[in-house]
Design a protein around this motif. Structure first.
Motif, PDB file in Angstrom:
ATOM      1  N   ALA A   1       0.836  -1.203   0.000  1.00  0.00           N
ATOM      2  CA  ALA A   1       0.000   0.000   0.000  1.00  0.00           C
ATOM      3  C   ALA A   1       0.864   1.243   0.000  1.00  0.00           C
ATOM      4  N   VAL A   2       0.314   2.307  -0.629  1.00  0.00           N
ATOM      5  CA  VAL A   2       0.980   3.616  -0.674  1.00  0.00           C
ATOM      6  C   VAL A   2       0.024   4.654  -0.062  1.00  0.00           C
ATOM      7  N   VAL A   3       0.481   5.317   0.953  1.00  0.00           N
ATOM      8  CA  VAL A   3      -0.298   6.358   1.629  1.00  0.00           C
ATOM      9  C   VAL A   3       0.601   7.563   1.798  1.00  0.00           C
ATOM     10  N   GLY A   4       0.065   8.744   1.457  1.00  0.00           N
ATOM     11  CA  GLY A   4       0.876   9.945   1.581  1.00  0.00           C
ATOM     12  C   GLY A   4       0.029  11.188   1.823  1.00  0.00           C
ATOM     13  N   VAL A   5       0.693  12.193   2.322  1.00  0.00           N
ATOM     14  CA  VAL A   5       0.070  13.499   2.565  1.00  0.00           C
ATOM     15  C   VAL A   5       1.029  14.569   2.093  1.00  0.00           C
ATOM     16  N   SER A   6       0.499  15.584   1.370  1.00  0.00           N
ATOM     17  CA  SER A   6       1.360  16.674   0.914  1.00  0.00           C
ATOM     18  C   SER A   6       0.592  17.998   1.018  1.00  0.00           C
ATOM     19  N   PHE A   7       1.331  19.048   1.229  1.00  0.00           N
ATOM     20  CA  PHE A   7       0.742  20.384   1.252  1.00  0.00           C
ATOM     21  C   PHE A   7       1.840  21.390   0.930  1.00  0.00           C
ATOM     22  N   PRO A   8       1.474  22.503   0.281  1.00  0.00           N
ATOM     23  CA  PRO A   8       2.486  23.504  -0.065  1.00  0.00           C
ATOM     24  C   PRO A   8       2.942  24.279   1.159  1.00  0.00           C
ATOM     25  N   LEU A   9       4.176  24.755   1.096  1.00  0.00           N
ATOM     26  CA  LEU A   9       4.720  25.576   2.173  1.00  0.00           C
ATOM     27  C   LEU A   9       4.547  27.053   1.807  1.00  0.00           C
ATOM     28  N   PRO A  10       3.761  27.809   2.565  1.00  0.00           N
ATOM     29  CA  PRO A  10       3.505  29.214   2.233  1.00  0.00           C
ATOM     30  C   PRO A  10       4.682  30.111   2.598  1.00  0.00           C
ATOM     31  N   LEU A  11       5.783  29.926   1.900  1.00  0.00           N
ATOM     32  CA  LEU A  11       6.966  30.726   2.201  1.00  0.00           C
ATOM     33  C   LEU A  11       6.981  32.045   1.430  1.00  0.00           C
ATOM     34  N   PHE A  12       6.622  32.025   0.167  1.00  0.00           N
ATOM     35  CA  PHE A  12       6.696  33.225  -0.669  1.00  0.00           C
ATOM     36  C   PHE A  12       5.307  33.754  -1.040  1.00  0.00           C
ATOM     37  N   ASN A  13       4.470  32.842  -1.501  1.00  0.00           N
ATOM     38  CA  ASN A  13       3.128  33.248  -1.925  1.00  0.00           C
ATOM     39  C   ASN A  13       2.145  32.931  -0.817  1.00  0.00           C
ATOM     40  N   ARG A  14       1.735  33.953  -0.119  1.00  0.00           N
ATOM     41  CA  ARG A  14       0.714  33.802   0.921  1.00  0.00           C
ATOM     42  C   ARG A  14      -0.592  34.498   0.505  1.00  0.00           C
ATOM     43  N   ASN A  15      -0.743  34.665  -0.809  1.00  0.00           N
ATOM     44  CA  ASN A  15      -1.942  35.318  -1.369  1.00  0.00           C
ATOM     45  C   ASN A  15      -2.098  36.746  -0.884  1.00  0.00           C
ATOM     46  N   GLN A  16      -0.974  37.372  -0.524  1.00  0.00           N
ATOM     47  CA  GLN A  16      -1.044  38.711   0.050  1.00  0.00           C
ATOM     48  C   GLN A  16      -1.504  39.761  -0.971  1.00  0.00           C
ATOM     49  N   GLY A  17      -1.128  39.570  -2.245  1.00  0.00           N
ATOM     50  CA  GLY A  17      -1.542  40.538  -3.267  1.00  0.00           C
ATOM     51  C   GLY A  17      -3.043  40.512  -3.513  1.00  0.00           C
ATOM     52  N   ASN A  18      -3.585  39.307  -3.669  1.00  0.00           N
ATOM     53  CA  ASN A  18      -5.029  39.184  -3.877  1.00  0.00           C
ATOM     54  C   ASN A  18      -5.817  39.669  -2.659  1.00  0.00           C
ATOM     55  N   MET A  19      -5.268  39.431  -1.492  1.00  0.00           N
ATOM     56  CA  MET A  19      -5.927  39.887  -0.265  1.00  0.00           C
ATOM     57  C   MET A  19      -5.984  41.413  -0.213  1.00  0.00           C
ATOM     58  N   LEU A  20      -4.875  42.050  -0.547  1.00  0.00           N
ATOM     59  CA  LEU A  20      -4.845  43.511  -0.538  1.00  0.00           C
ATOM     60  C   LEU A  20      -5.786  44.083  -1.596  1.00  0.00           C
ATOM     61  N   ALA A  21      -5.794  43.461  -2.781  1.00  0.00           N
ATOM     62  CA  ALA A  21      -6.691  43.940  -3.841  1.00  0.00           C
ATOM     63  C   ALA A  21      -8.152  43.803  -3.420  1.00  0.00           C
ATOM     64  N   ALA A  22      -8.505  42.723  -2.747  1.00  0.00           N
ATOM     65  CA  ALA A  22      -9.883  42.533  -2.298  1.00  0.00           C
ATOM     66  C   ALA A  22     -10.267  43.575  -1.258  1.00  0.00           C
ATOM     67  N   LEU A  23      -9.325  43.892  -0.372  1.00  0.00           N
ATOM     68  CA  LEU A  23      -9.603  44.936   0.622  1.00  0.00           C
ATOM     69  C   LEU A  23      -9.818  46.297  -0.041  1.00  0.00           C
ATOM     70  N   ARG A  24      -9.009  46.588  -1.054  1.00  0.00           N
ATOM     71  CA  ARG A  24      -9.150  47.875  -1.741  1.00  0.00           C
ATOM     72  C   ARG A  24     -10.465  47.925  -2.542  1.00  0.00           C
ATOM     73  N   ARG A  25     -10.849  46.803  -3.133  1.00  0.00           N
ATOM     74  CA  ARG A  25     -12.123  46.774  -3.846  1.00  0.00           C
ATOM     75  C   ARG A  25     -13.298  46.978  -2.887  1.00  0.00           C
ATOM     76  N   THR A  26     -13.165  46.474  -1.675  1.00  0.00           N
ATOM     77  CA  THR A  26     -14.210  46.702  -0.675  1.00  0.00           C
ATOM     78  C   THR A  26     -14.314  48.175  -0.327  1.00  0.00           C
ATOM     79  N   ASP A  27     -13.148  48.824  -0.143  1.00  0.00           N
ATOM     80  CA  ASP A  27     -13.160  50.269   0.128  1.00  0.00           C
ATOM     81  C   ASP A  27     -13.798  51.028  -1.037  1.00  0.00           C
ATOM     82  N   LYS A  28     -13.477  50.611  -2.254  1.00  0.00           N
ATOM     83  CA  LYS A  28     -14.052  51.262  -3.427  1.00  0.00           C
ATOM     84  C   LYS A  28     -15.558  51.065  -3.473  1.00  0.00           C
ATOM     85  N   ALA A  29     -16.034  49.870  -3.147  1.00  0.00           N
ATOM     86  CA  ALA A  29     -17.476  49.600  -3.166  1.00  0.00           C
ATOM     87  C   ALA A  29     -18.196  50.466  -2.139  1.00  0.00           C
ATOM     88  N   ARG A  30     -17.560  50.685  -0.969  1.00  0.00           N
ATOM     89  CA  ARG A  30     -18.179  51.571   0.037  1.00  0.00           C
ATOM     90  C   ARG A  30     -18.234  53.008  -0.468  1.00  0.00           C
TER      91      ARG A  30
END
Length: 430
Positions: free
Chosen positions: A301-330
């Motif tokens: 049998a083969v069993v494994g678990v994997s997940f990415p390491l958030p070292l560089f891309n922590r979705n910070q750009g998309n998060m900031l853009a979403a926050l700014r779009r919220t401010d714009k919507a207000r």
């Protein structure tokens, strides 16, 4: 009352105008138009009320139909957003020799963590609500557009009727002037003036016909038709004499479709922020399979678990853009609130001004113009006034009626504009 005044005025204009004295005999003969009148175009056809016109538009307007289809698109998007990620089937083979090769078969399943799926469904639901509000905005705009187009066509129809009555009066006046010139009682210049006046009202009749045709085409376009066909419009019962207080209407703005849509946009952007925040949590991939070694004839049998390491891309750009779009919507919500408030105020003031003008015309100006015209006709019959005085009085009366129709059209259009932003009950616009 206003409709009654118009009907009385048209009836008065249709009566024989002039009488002249018979030559040397002292007998008087009442003149009527002995030559045949030009056949007046009619506006007869299928009678369409305002409510029926609105129902036709809501049922067949292509723009509204397009907005309604956006709701079905949003429903499908929401359904897709709630689906679980598909598993992956992987087959690996090491070595080409049948006796020595190793073969692995495994299934990889990515597990979304951090509430990504629920956040994605929430975003899709907000988009669906926006689509529903787009439909509500489109319906409010369509009702206002139909109301405006309907009353433009109705006013054009009444202008045509007024122009037809004017032509009949001008024909009779020209005939009367011609007979008086023959009798030597007035100058031929008076006959020329009457002919010029008749040519002018015939031109107005042609213009009224063109305006009515164009107005009906605009109304038919809101039904999705190139040609509305022969139809007749009728004025709703009650022309409306009062509007509800402005403060009452302004309090209804928050419940209006424009501001509801703007608030839904803010909620949609806030849901997008939650989705981007959930995207920062790494997903877990679980692997389950079997490996067979042909050299030793053994399966394991083969069993494994994997997940990415958030070292560089922590979705910070998309998060900031979403926050700014919220401010714009207000900010857009605040701007939309100011815009609809200003538009409501302007429409309300235009409606009040038009109502004051209607009241002034029907109470003060129109009765005086009618009385002056009747007096001019009576005086002309008695030989006290010239035919030019009759023409001036007639022109003033026609201009007063045209001014009344313009004011009536302005009020209906302003009330229709109010309906774009607030829900007017039938008794509120009367």
């Amino acid at each position: 009352m206003q409709t009654r005044l118009i009907m009385l005025g048209v009836a008065a204009l249709s009566m024989p105008l002039l009488a002249v004295a018979a030559q040397q005999s002292g007998q008087q003969t009442v003149l009527v138009a002995e030559r045949p009148h030009t056949s007046a175009p009619t506006t007869t056809g299928t009678i369409i009320t305002l409510d029926e016109a609105i129902r036709l538009a809501l049922a067949s307007n292509p723009t509204l139909r397009s907005a309604t289809q956006s709701v079905a698109i949003a429903d499908a998007t929401k359904s897709q957003a709630g689906l679980i990620v598909n598993p992956e089937l992987s087959v690996l083979r090491e070595g080409m020799d049948r006796a020595n090769r190793t073969q692995t078969v495994q299934i990889n399943q990515r597990l979304e963590l951090g509430g990504k799926r629920s956040a994605r469904v929430d975003v899709a639901e907000r988009e669906r609500q926006m689509a529903l509000q787009d439909v509500a905005v489109a319906q409010a705009q369509l009702r206002a557009d139909v109301t405006t187009a309907y009353f433009e066509a109705l006013i054009a129809q009444e202008r045509l009727e007024l122009a037809q009555a004017s032509v009949q009066v001008a024909e009779k006046a020209t005939l009367a002037a011609s007979k008086r010139v023959t009798a030597g009682r007035i100058s031929p210049i008076e006959e020329s003036r009457s002919k010029v006046a008749e040519a002018g009202v015939r031109l107005e009749l042609a213009q009224a016909l063109s305006e009515l045709s164009l107005a009906k085409q605009r109304l038919g376009a809101l039904w999705g038709r190139i040609d509305a066909g022969p139809l007749s419009l009728e004025r709703p019962a009650g022309d409306g004499t009062a509007l509800p207080p402005f403060d009452m209407l302004r309090q209804q703005l928050e419940a209006g479709p424009q501001l509801r849509r703007a608030r839904n946009q803010v909620e949609r952007e806030e849901a997008q922020v939650r989705l981007e925040r959930a995207q920062r949590v790494p997903d877990l991939t679980v692997t389950v399979g079997s490996q067979r070694d042909n050299q030793i004839g053994h399966n394991q049998a083969v069993v494994g678990v994997s997940f990415p390491l958030p070292l560089f891309n922590r979705n910070q750009g998309n998060m900031l853009a979403a926050l700014r779009r919220t401010d714009k919507a207000r900010s857009d919500l605040d701007a939309e609130r100011l815009r609809v408030s200003q538009a409501l105020s302007e429409a309300y003031q235009r409606a009040q001004l038009a109502q004051q003008e209607i009241a002034s015309i029907t109470t003060d100006i129109l009765p005086v113009a009618q009385t002056t015209y009747n007096a001019a006709v009576t005086g002309f019959e008695a030989g006290k006034f010239s035919f030019l005085d009759v023409l001036d009085a007639q022109r003033t009366l026609f201009q007063t009626r045209a001014q009344y129709l313009r004011a009536l059209s302005d009020r209906y259009r302003s009330v229709a504009d109010l309906g774009r932003y607030v829900q007017l009950r039938p008794d509120q616009s009367k």
